[in-house]
Scaffold this motif. Sequence first.
Motif, PDB file in Angstrom:
ATOM      1  N   GLY A   1     -15.279  29.596 -29.189  1.00  0.00           N
ATOM      2  CA  GLY A   1     -16.475  29.745 -28.363  1.00  0.00           C
ATOM      3  C   GLY A   1     -16.958  28.409 -27.816  1.00  0.00           C
ATOM      4  N   MET A   2     -16.922  27.361 -28.642  1.00  0.00           N
ATOM      5  CA  MET A   2     -17.337  26.043 -28.185  1.00  0.00           C
ATOM      6  C   MET A   2     -16.372  25.476 -27.143  1.00  0.00           C
ATOM      7  SD  MET A   2     -20.201  25.166 -29.379  1.00  0.00           S
ATOM      8  CE  MET A   2     -21.361  25.852 -30.571  1.00  0.00           C
ATOM      9  N   LEU A   3     -15.094  25.778 -27.285  1.00  0.00           N
ATOM     10  CA  LEU A   3     -14.113  25.332 -26.289  1.00  0.00           C
ATOM     11  C   LEU A   3     -14.405  25.972 -24.932  1.00  0.00           C
ATOM     12  CD1 LEU A   3     -11.510  23.835 -25.521  1.00  0.00           C
ATOM     13  CD2 LEU A   3     -10.230  25.846 -26.325  1.00  0.00           C
ATOM     14  N   LEU A   4     -14.693  27.268 -24.924  1.00  0.00           N
ATOM     15  CA  LEU A   4     -15.012  27.958 -23.666  1.00  0.00           C
ATOM     16  C   LEU A   4     -16.315  27.423 -23.064  1.00  0.00           C
ATOM     17  CD1 LEU A   4     -14.069  31.618 -24.695  1.00  0.00           C
ATOM     18  CD2 LEU A   4     -12.777  30.062 -23.205  1.00  0.00           C
ATOM     19  N   ALA A   5     -17.291  27.085 -23.911  1.00  0.00           N
ATOM     20  CA  ALA A   5     -18.547  26.504 -23.421  1.00  0.00           C
ATOM     21  C   ALA A   5     -18.284  25.173 -22.728  1.00  0.00           C
ATOM     22  CB  ALA A   5     -19.540  26.334 -24.574  1.00  0.00           C
ATOM     23  N   SER A   6     -17.400  24.371 -23.305  1.00  0.00           N
ATOM     24  CA  SER A   6     -17.095  23.064 -22.700  1.00  0.00           C
ATOM     25  C   SER A   6     -16.447  23.224 -21.330  1.00  0.00           C
ATOM     26  CB  SER A   6     -16.190  22.247 -23.629  1.00  0.00           C
ATOM     27  OG  SER A   6     -14.889  22.828 -23.718  1.00  0.00           O
ATOM     28  N   LEU A   7     -15.654  24.266 -21.146  1.00  0.00           N
ATOM     29  CA  LEU A   7     -15.036  24.515 -19.839  1.00  0.00           C
ATOM     30  C   LEU A   7     -16.091  24.895 -18.801  1.00  0.00           C
ATOM     31  CD1 LEU A   7     -11.831  26.502 -20.927  1.00  0.00           C
ATOM     32  CD2 LEU A   7     -12.026  24.078 -20.317  1.00  0.00           C
ATOM     33  N   CYS A   8     -17.105  25.658 -19.208  1.00  0.00           N
ATOM     34  CA  CYS A   8     -18.195  26.012 -18.292  1.00  0.00           C
ATOM     35  C   CYS A   8     -18.993  24.782 -17.878  1.00  0.00           C
ATOM     36  CB  CYS A   8     -19.120  27.043 -18.934  1.00  0.00           C
ATOM     37  SG  CYS A   8     -18.411  28.688 -19.122  1.00  0.00           S
ATOM     38  N   LEU A   9     -19.146  23.833 -18.780  1.00  0.00           N
ATOM     39  CA  LEU A   9     -19.918  22.629 -18.469  1.00  0.00           C
ATOM     40  C   LEU A   9     -19.276  21.820 -17.346  1.00  0.00           C
ATOM     41  CD1 LEU A   9     -20.957  21.312 -22.002  1.00  0.00           C
ATOM     42  CD2 LEU A   9     -22.414  22.414 -20.295  1.00  0.00           C
ATOM     43  N   ILE A  10     -17.965  21.925 -17.213  1.00  0.00           N
ATOM     44  CA  ILE A  10     -17.272  21.163 -16.176  1.00  0.00           C
ATOM     45  C   ILE A  10     -17.771  21.555 -14.785  1.00  0.00           C
ATOM     46  CG2 ILE A  10     -15.013  20.734 -15.109  1.00  0.00           C
ATOM     47  CD1 ILE A  10     -13.766  21.074 -17.888  1.00  0.00           C
ATOM     48  N   GLY A  11     -18.107  22.830 -14.604  1.00  0.00           N
ATOM     49  CA  GLY A  11     -18.521  23.296 -13.289  1.00  0.00           C
ATOM     50  C   GLY A  11     -19.976  23.080 -12.964  1.00  0.00           C
ATOM     51  N   ALA A  12     -20.788  22.622 -13.928  1.00  0.00           N
ATOM     52  CA  ALA A  12     -22.222  22.433 -13.708  1.00  0.00           C
ATOM     53  C   ALA A  12     -22.505  21.035 -13.191  1.00  0.00           C
ATOM     54  CB  ALA A  12     -22.993  22.686 -15.007  1.00  0.00           C
ATOM     55  N   LYS A  13     -23.495  20.915 -12.308  1.00  0.00           N
ATOM     56  CA  LYS A  13     -23.882  19.614 -11.791  1.00  0.00           C
ATOM     57  C   LYS A  13     -24.594  18.806 -12.872  1.00  0.00           C
ATOM     58  CE  LYS A  13     -24.430  21.056  -6.957  1.00  0.00           C
ATOM     59  NZ  LYS A  13     -25.372  21.158  -5.819  1.00  0.00           N
ATOM     60  N   THR A  14     -24.560  17.502 -12.708  1.00  0.00           N
ATOM     61  CA  THR A  14     -25.219  16.585 -13.632  1.00  0.00           C
ATOM     62  C   THR A  14     -26.523  16.118 -13.029  1.00  0.00           C
ATOM     63  OG1 THR A  14     -23.086  15.832 -14.455  1.00  0.00           O
ATOM     64  CG2 THR A  14     -24.986  14.440 -14.927  1.00  0.00           C
ATOM     65  N   GLU A  15     -27.602  16.151 -13.807  1.00  0.00           N
ATOM     66  CA  GLU A  15     -28.897  15.696 -13.305  1.00  0.00           C
ATOM     67  C   GLU A  15     -29.017  14.189 -13.405  1.00  0.00           C
ATOM     68  OE1 GLU A  15     -29.705  15.589 -17.657  1.00  0.00           O
ATOM     69  OE2 GLU A  15     -28.454  16.733 -16.271  1.00  0.00           O
ATOM     70  N   ASN A  16     -29.881  13.631 -12.568  1.00  0.00           N
ATOM     71  CA  ASN A  16     -30.204  12.205 -12.652  1.00  0.00           C
ATOM     72  C   ASN A  16     -31.090  11.978 -13.859  1.00  0.00           C
ATOM     73  OD1 ASN A  16     -31.359   9.641 -12.377  1.00  0.00           O
ATOM     74  ND2 ASN A  16     -31.290   9.736 -10.129  1.00  0.00           N
ATOM     75  N   PRO A  17     -30.674  11.201 -14.869  1.00  0.00           N
ATOM     76  CA  PRO A  17     -31.480  11.038 -16.071  1.00  0.00           C
ATOM     77  C   PRO A  17     -32.881  10.558 -15.819  1.00  0.00           C
ATOM     78  CG  PRO A  17     -29.282  10.111 -16.394  1.00  0.00           C
ATOM     79  CD  PRO A  17     -29.407  10.450 -14.949  1.00  0.00           C
TER      80      PRO A  17
END
Length: 409
Positions: free
Chosen positions: A384-400
Amino acid sequence: MRKTWLLGLGFFSISITWALYNAFVPLFLGNYLKSVAMIGFMMTIDNYFAMFLQPWIGHRSDKTRSNYGRRMPYLLIGMPLGAVFATLIPLHTGFVTLVVFMVLMNLSMSIFRSPTVALMPDITPESQRTKANGIINFMGGLGSILAFGIGSPLYKMAPYLPFLCAGLIMLLSMFILKSRIKEPVFLTSNGDGHSNPFRPEDRPQESVKPQVRIKDQLDRTTLFILGAIFFWFVAYQGIEALFTLYGTKYIGMSDNEAAFSLTFFSLAFLAFALPSGWLGAKFGKKRIIAIGVLGLFVIFGSLVFVQSVLLLRGLLIVGGLFWACININSYPWIVATGREESIGTRTGIYYFVSSLAAISSPPMLGWIIDQFGYPALFASASLGMLLASLCLIGAKTENPSSGRMSAST
């Protein structure tokens, strides 16, 4: 931040109740059911209510106008009912009454959970929300520790005692929140695409009621974030719901020892809640979440091969640190992708996805355990954590520094 610490009392009471529910209700169900898959399914019945009610109530609270505010009316209804039915669960007289009390408690909790969570961004500037989320989750983690650390010996004395204490704490929290937090209840446009909150006595004449549609909130980045949330909650919820059975049936612990072992995970989460919020604000929510997801992928994968109680508890401590990286930053991230007037709606969507995971995970992981044995619990959680990490790749990164989205990484 004083209001944030006070709001943490609400999370404190919610966390205590849920921790006791997830630790001991499977044991109650085990007196009537033999299949782990069936016990897992019974642990998700309440989430069907949560999945549909929480998005609707969160959306309704965005549009609620009352002298008590937008969110508070839901707390004043749901918290007393949740306290009563939580207290009744260990007093069940059979399988039917147990299920009735379970459903009624979780139905009551669904009434106020989204509004309680939405209060945090309501009263906190966007740039401070990861830190504020760290504070309220610190309070929630403290509640989990008390539930496992003190609830376990209380349960040994009498099964109803920890649930009675949780109900009383919930009522006390409600009275404190009602008397100390005065929430903004109106939103007005300031001309730059954002909104400012006003109390009724400060409301200008041109204030307008915002129009928020759920489908407008589902942009590409939000969908990827929701996908990641689903998969990491599949992993987390399955372990939380089935760990006491794993500890007693596979490791050989007593009921109290299995429940107490979860204290180590909660203690580490508590210790790292505030630092995780600070790190998310400084380095970006997505980056800190990704560290947590990959860390738990390794930890859960390692636990497949562990039968030593000492080593298991040590790995749970490390896992709690990584879970703080995920859980502290995920809700502020999902809120930051939308407008201020959509906070309640996006909170409801967040809980829709986490509830969907809670519905799917325990029966699915229970079935896998029935087929392949208890070590499959942590193998499935690692996947489940591996699949979550793959989803994170497609999300934009916010300006800290601003909390706003930047180009996809």
